[in-house]
Structures are given as structure tokens and as C-alpha cells.
Design an enzyme around this catalytic site. Structure first.
Site, PDB file in Angstrom:
ATOM      1  N   HIS A  44      45.593  96.018  21.087  1.00  0.00           N
ATOM      2  CA  HIS A  44      45.018  94.708  20.797  1.00  0.00           C
ATOM      3  C   HIS A  44      43.512  94.779  20.574  1.00  0.00           C
ATOM      4  O   HIS A  44      42.970  94.068  19.728  1.00  0.00           O
ATOM      5  CB  HIS A  44      45.328  93.740  21.937  1.00  0.00           C
ATOM      6  CG  HIS A  44      44.829  92.353  21.706  1.00  0.00           C
ATOM      7  ND1 HIS A  44      45.499  91.450  20.903  1.00  0.00           N
ATOM      8  CD2 HIS A  44      43.721  91.712  22.147  1.00  0.00           C
ATOM      9  CE1 HIS A  44      44.819  90.317  20.867  1.00  0.00           C
ATOM     10  NE2 HIS A  44      43.739  90.443  21.616  1.00  0.00           N
ATOM     11  N   HIS A 102      47.776  84.812  20.243  1.00  0.00           N
ATOM     12  CA  HIS A 102      48.008  84.810  21.686  1.00  0.00           C
ATOM     13  C   HIS A 102      49.523  84.734  21.897  1.00  0.00           C
ATOM     14  O   HIS A 102      50.034  83.852  22.581  1.00  0.00           O
ATOM     15  CB  HIS A 102      47.280  83.646  22.350  1.00  0.00           C
ATOM     16  CG  HIS A 102      46.459  84.052  23.525  1.00  0.00           C
ATOM     17  ND1 HIS A 102      46.532  83.461  24.754  1.00  0.00           N
ATOM     18  CD2 HIS A 102      45.536  85.044  23.671  1.00  0.00           C
ATOM     19  CE1 HIS A 102      45.689  84.029  25.600  1.00  0.00           C
ATOM     20  NE2 HIS A 102      45.068  84.994  24.955  1.00  0.00           N
TER      21      HIS A 102
END
Length: 749
Positions: free
Chosen positions: A55, A104
Site C-alpha cells: 500500500h 480504503h
């Protein structure tokens, strides 16, 4: 337990360390040891593990993302590009606009409300860190099957989180998407976008320069929520054990964020910071290493000065915590007192935790003991780079050969009518007002257009009426059939949506949502989509300003459809000249712009009527998209059209239904000679729009389209209280409205 200091690490080279549990590969751990010339301390191991996660480091995607720079079109409007918290573009009159979309996803499956809420909070702080006042948010969302029980758990929580956080901040939610597909079951996509406005001279960057300058952490206290957070959750494949990771999901406080925003903007107005970074993924590990890496020296941090909510947190936990509503600023010593005064005024906790040094190391101390001594670039910017193997999947040819043209079509006019009702009332095509009504779309008073319009639009300057429009789009079904074309279709649709409102497309941000990069088929999809997007942006002249890559979006062995979400931002000189989608004046003539072909692969019709996915997506012609956009913008500016709506999912009939219901007026439609009424209504050919032209402007509008070489076919007139496809069927608006608006509330009741 003995504190694991730098000195202790050098003396105990054989100590076992939990590098695998923290997500590092054997070769990555070995590389950390090579960089440091010893084993890492526990704090260093924590920093490298979160910063080298998928990420944060983009280690599987970097080699492909370089195309966005290598193929970047010349564009004088681009002020800040890829590499900062968000891109910045010049929109004229001394104004700059910054925007970005991020994901998210995994946190929102585990804890829907907080996952979505903190997704909004994080992207807002990215925009704030650039020096801008956030002015609007958007939310492209993907959920599993609409009738699946878990969708009833995830969707309401996500929507409540987005609305709750954004509404408390006083930010209008002006657009986005909601898509349902079984491929997202167990792995919803919660992408969040924010737009901010500033003057050119207000741009701030994330860098720590000037030896002796102070490092100030301000905002909320650091807690145990979000330890590892998105940096870990988003860097691995989901399985049935993941709900046990609830503590890793951050907890948001929008009222604290509102104070942080106003405090930061006042600090900017008084020119008190030399560099600034928000604390999002990887928390302090990211903020300190990125600021030091981008600056001209080193940094020394006293970690025990960090204000805590939980006094039992270890140094490693403090460095990994992703607690929300925090920022890190670099401030000259002479400005520190005023900085702290402003923070106190806004009831924002602020603490000097360190200073910039004239060295080249990031050094972190805990009660006087050194626990970190690293070259900051190796943490922040020189992580692993993988050239993952990729290969066109064996099933791709068979999927493309399974053409939608073979599917049974309506045999009668009555059957055609029934299928129209079925499509426009299906979860993906039905009204999303149950969702959007939970968002405040008009707070601040500058919203010009909002959902369900083609793009959201906000006024930037109240005196001149300068404005910007933003749209997000992405069709995972198209990308599954052809990732290269699918990415370009997402770009084209978003570009078209912005132009349909009268704004000139300027730049893009993207959120690339894919499955596991360790699967060669997924990496092929990613490589193709990235290549398609880079090529498309070059042709359209819209540079990529930044964005996000979200990988490991799969449950077990089942990956989501490749889902590149593309956000296009455009500028409009006068928002009073914007073009809405509503057909609101009887007698206006309806024109279909562009060519309609038999293109049904990946279409809403094939999904709703036959539960089929196969064939090829619609063909992409970016030259036609540019021409169509030019016509729509010119027609809007010169008052030739009163309404416009792009054609995409669901084809012409979907656009007609939405525009008629929006304006409360019906339409009489004539099927042109030589085209099958079914294809006319349901084809999803790209590069098309339907517009409403006042009779007084018909000649001028027609001459412009003819002179520019854009096909423009008169297909009907705004009239009555039904959509009447002459010779086929009529559907009263009342019946259409009931069908269109009842679906989502019915599913979620």
C-alpha cells in the site's frame, strides 16, 4: 524487557525478529540488514515493514506507473504532479485546484463505518497538506451482489461513515458511483476523492529542510487504533480470518478534523511552515521518513514526546499507529511560538517532537536511547521494486469469444418494454437517492451540480463564477473483457461526463483496484490497464496528477474485476453556463450525438437480462471523444443546448429515463430508419451524448455539428408525461419513477 536500541541491535545480530509476521519477505528483511549493516531494531523493523508494504511502497506497480510520467502530455496547467500528497492544476484567475482519489477498501469491509469515515478523513488531509481548503468530496463505491446478506451489513455502514464524517466537516458530497457485482463480495471498494482550492502562492510541499527547524506534531493524540492499519490490511489477500483485525481499523473524529483544517489554514495564512505532511497510512513512520527524505538534511525525533491516548504503547506501536486527525509540520524556530498559539486557539494539541539536522540520517530516540538510525530515503522512497511476472490469462480468449450478440433479444414490443423496465430498475441502474440523500450535497453554498448529475461542480470564485467539475467512472465488466480498452473507457466516460456539464477536462487522478499482484493474470490486467490509461491520457492531453494503487483485492483465490476508477477534473469559466442533465422544457428537440453500433459486450442489458459477461467492450475512439467534448463545451458556452447527458451503462434508454425523471418531463422518441429499436435503446457505444436543443438554436447547433464532422441525429422532442418510443411502447413517468426509485430501499429494508 530490554529496550531494543541501535547499540543493542549491533551487539545482538542473531536475535530472532518477527519480520514475516510484519509482512516482509526473506529477501526484503535481508536487504534491510544490508542497508543498516546490522539487524534492525524493533522500531526500525516496524518502520520498514509498513513503509515497504504494498500500500505504501507501490513495489509491484512502480514499474508500470512510470508510464504516467514517461507518456505525460504537455500541459501548462499542471503545477504539481505525481509524487506529492496530491496533484495541483492551474484553473485560471490565480487559482489552483488540488484533487486526488484513494482507496480504503479492506478497512471498510472489516469495520464499514470507521473504514469509510477515515477514508474520507485521510483524503481530506492529503488535500489540506497541499495548502488548499477542501471544498468537496466524492465517493466511488463497489459492493457485492445487491441481494447478498453481507451487502446489507457493509453498504449502510459505509454510507453512514462517508456521510457522517463528510457532513460533520461541512464538505459537500457532489458525486461518485455505486456499483453492485458479485465479484466484490467480501471485498468492497471504497474509494474517496477530495477537491481543494488555493491561490498559486499557497502551494505547500512535503519536505523537511533547514537545519535547526523544528518538527511539530499536531492534532489528535496517538492511540492504539489503526496500528498497522491500511498499510497492512491493504497489502494482503482477504480470507475468513480478517474480521479479527478490527483493532487495525482507524477510528475517526470529524470534529477534531474540522478544528485541524481551520487551524492549518490559519497557519498557512501566516506563512508559518516550511514543509508539511499529513499522517495517514504508516502514520509517523511515513511522515518522518518522507519529510526527511524529500528535504535537504536529516531529522532527529524524540518519540517519547508524542502525545498519547494510551500510555502503554510501545515505540514500535507509536511509529505504526495510524490514528487519525494528525499532521506533521516543519517550522522555523522563530515561528514556533506563533504556531503553537494558533494551535491553542483552535484547541489542537501541538508538540515539538524534533528538529531538522544537517546530517543525512533519520534518528529517533526514546527517553534518550536511540532506537532508529536509518537513511530516510531507504524507508520512504527506495523500497523494493518488483517486476512481477504477468501473462494473458488462458481464459481471456474464451471470454472474449463468448459474444453478447448471441443472446436472445426481445421478440415483441411488449417484451422490449419489459426489458427496459427491468434494466432501469436493476440495482446498478436504479436511483441511488437512498444513498445520496444521506450526504449533504450543498453545504458551503458553492455546489452548482451534484449527484445524480453527470459531474459534480463547485464554484471557486463568487465574483467571477469560475468553477470546476469532477466526475469519477470505472466499469469493471469492461475491464474484465479487455483491461486496456476498459481503462480507456473509464477515462473516456469520466472525460465525457465533465464535458457534458460544459467544463473543459484538464487533468486526472486515478484509483487502480486489482487483485493479487502475485497472480500473473492479475498483473497482466494491471499492466494492460495502466498502459491503456497512460496512452489515453496522452491522446486526450489530460496528465495524471497522482492517485492510488489498491492491490490484493480478492477473497481467497477469487479476484475482483479489474477496476480502474478514473477521476477527471475540468474547469468552467462561468458556472451560470453549466449544462444540467434534466429535460425541463417541453418542445425542446432531442439530438443523439455520435454513432450507435451493435455493442453489447459487458452491457447492463446483458447483465440484467441474461446474467452474462462476455465478448468485447465497446470500441474506444478518443479522437471522437475529444470532438464530442468540444461540441458539448461550445454548445454550453454559447447557449445552444439546455440539457445534456452522456450515454454509458444502460445505453440511450437509461439516459432518457434519467433526464426525463430529473426534469419531470416526458419525451417522444423516433427510432431512426435502418437501426434495430433494441440496439438503438440498449447499445453502449462510447463517444455519445443526448442533448436538448431549443428550437431557436436548432439550425445553429446543427451547422456546428456538421462543420465539425460530428454525427447529430434528431431523435425526438421533450413532450408529455411518458417516454413514448413511437411504434414500440410508452412508459409513463410515474411508472418509471416508481420502478427506478424503489429498488435500493427495497433491497436494504
Amino acid at each position: 524487557m530490554t529496550l531494543d536500541t541501535v547499540k543493542h541491535a549491533g551487539e545482538t545480530p542473531d536475535t530472532d525478529q518477527p519480520w514475516a509476521e510484519l509482512g516482509l519477505k526473506p529477501d526484503e528483511y535481508a536487504r534491510v540488514r544490508d542497508i543498516l549493516g546490522r539487524r534492525p531494531t524493533g522500531a526500525e523493523l516496524a518502520m520498514y515493514s509498513v513503509m515497504w508494504s504494498e500500500h505504501c511502497s507501490y513495489k509491484s506497480s512502480k514499474v508500470h506507473l512510470r508510464q504516467f510520467g514517461e507518456k505525460a502530455p504537455e500541459n501548462d496547467a499542471l503545477l504539481v504532479g505525481i509524487g506529492e500528497n496530491a496533484g495541483v492544476v492551474d484553473v485560471g484567475q490565480g487559482y489552483a485546484v488540488t484533487f486526488k482519489v484513494e482507496s480504503h477498501n479492506h478497512p471498510s469491509y472489516i469495520e464499514p463505518y470507521q473504514g469509510a469515515a477515515t477514508g474520507v478523513g485521510g483524503i481530506v488531509r492529503d488535500i489540506l497538506a497541499m495548502g488548499a481548503r477542501p471544498v468537496a468530496v466524492m465517493d466511488p463505491l463497489r459492493f457485492g451482489a445487491a441481494d447478498h446478506p453481507d451487502t446489507k451489513r457493509v453498504l449502510p455502514g459505509v454510507v453512514a461513515g462517508i456521510g457522517g464524517y463528510g457532513n460533520c466537516l461541512g464538505l459537500p458530497n457532489i458525486g461518485g458511483e455505486v456499483v453492485f457485482d458479485a465479484c466484490y463480495q467480501g471485498n468492497p471498494l471504497v474509494n474517496a476523492l477530495c477537491v481543494g482550492v488555493m491561490k498559486h502562492e499557497d502551494i505547500h510541499l512535503a519536505k523537511a529542510s533547514g537545519a535547526g527547524n523544528k518538527v511539530i506534531l499536531y492534532g489528535a493524540r496517538t492511540g492504539g487504533d489503526g496500528i498497522g492499519g491500511v498499510s497492512v490490511l491493504a497489502s494482503e489477500t482477504f480470507d475468513d480470518s480478517k474480521p479479527s483485525k478490527r483493532p487495525a481499523v482507524q477510528v475517526g473524529d470529524p470534529f477534531q478534523e474540522k478544528l485541524l483544517i481551520e487551524c492549518t489554514l490559519e497557519i498557512f495564512r501566516e506563512d508559518l511552515v516550511d514543509g508539511i505532511q499529513d499522517l495517514g497510512g504508516a502514520g509517523l513512520s511515513c511522515a518522518t521518513s518522507e519529510l526527511a527524505s524529500a528535504g535537504s538534511g536529516g531529522m532527529r525525533v524524540e518519540l517519547d514526546r508524542v502525545p498519547l491516548r494510551d500510555a502503554t504503547l510501545s515505540p514500535e506501536e507509536i511509529l505504526m499507529s495510524e490514528s487519525q486527525e494528525r499532521m506533521c509540520a516543519i517550522v522555523e524556530p522563530g515561528k514556533v511560538d506563533r504556531f503553537l498559539e494558533i494551535c491553542e486557539k483552535w484547541d489542537v494539541i501541538a508538540t515539538v517532537i524534533g528538529e531538522v539536522t544537517d546530517g543525512e540520517r533519520l534518528e529517533i530516540f526514546w527517553h534518550g536511547e536511540q532506537i532508529v538510525d536509518v537513511p530516510p530515503r531507504t524507508v520512504a522512497h527506495e523500497g523494493p521494486v518488483y517486476e512481477r511476472p504477468y501473462a494473458r490469462p488462458e481464459w481471456q480468449d474464451a471470454l472474449q469469444a463468448d459474444d453478447a450478440g448471441k443472446l436472445a433479444r426481445p421478440a415483441t414490443a411488449e417484451e422490449l418494454r419489459e426489458q427496459v423496465l427491468a434494466v432501469v430498475s436493476s440495482p446498478n441502474q436504479a436511483s441511488k437517492s437512498w444513498i445520496t440523500s444521506q450526504y449533504d450535497r450543498f453545504v458551503q453554498g458553492n455546489t452548482v451540480l451534484a449527484q445524480p448529475e453527470d459531474s459534480g461542480m463547485v464554484r471557486v470564485d463568487e465574483d467571477t463564477n469560475l468553477g470546476v467539475a469532477v466526475a469519477t467512472d470505472g466499469n469493471g465488466r469492461y475491464a474484465k473483457l479487455d483491461p486496456y480498452a476498459g481503462a480507456q473507457l473509464a477515462l473516456a466516460e469520466s472525460y465525457r461526463n465533465v464535458a457534458a456539464t460544459g467544463a473543459r477536462p484538464l487533468a486526472i487522478s486515478n484509483c487502480l483496484n486489482f487483485g493479487s499482484p502475485e497472480d500473473p493474470a492479475v498483473m497482466w490486467q494491471f499492466a494492460e490497464a495502466t498502459r491503456g490509461l497512460a496512452d489515453g491520457c496522452l491522446e486526450l492531453g489530460t496528465p495524471v496528477t497522482g492517485g492510488n494503487v489498491s492491490l490484493y483485492n480478492q477473497t481467497g483465490e477469487t479476484a475482483i474485476h479489474p477496476t480502474p476508477v478514473v477521476a477527471v477534473l475540468g474547469v468552467i469559466d462561468d458556472v451560470n453556463r453549466r449544462t444540467p442533465m434534466a429535460f425541463s422544457d417541453e418542445g425542446h428537440l432531442l439530438y443523439l450525438l455520435g454513432d450507435t453500433k451493435e455493442e453489447l459486450g459487458g452491457s447492463a442489458w446483458s447483465q440484467v437480462i441474461h446474467d452474462h459477461l462476455g465478448g468485447l467492450p465497446p470500441a474506444v475512439d478518443l479522437g471522437r471523444e475529444k470532438l464530442l467534448a468540444d461540441i458539448l463545451i461550445a454548445a454550453s458556452r454559447d447557449g445552444m443546448i439546455d440539457a445534456a447527458h452522456d450515454l454509458s451503462d444502460g445505453g440511450l434508454i437509461q439516459a432518457l429515463v434519467e433526464s426525463c425523471l430529473r426534469g419531470g418531463k416526458g419525451a417522444r422518441i423516433i427510432v431512426p430508419d435502418g437501426i434495430d429499436p433494441f440496439v438503438f435503446l440498449f447499445s453502449e457505444s462510447a463517444g455519445r451524448a443526448v442533448v436538448a436543443v431549443p428550437r431557436s438554436e436548432e439550425l445553429r447547433f446543427g451547422d456546428m455539428c456538421e462543420a465539425r464532422g460530428l454525427p447529430a441525429t434528431r431523435i425526438g422532442v421533450v413532450d408529455g408525461e411518458a417516454i413514448d418510443v413511437q411504434g414500440q411502447f410508452a412508459l409513463p413517468l410515474e411508472e418509471l419513477r416508481t420502478a427506478h426509485e424503489a429498488t435500493i430501499p427495497g433491497l436494504l429494508a
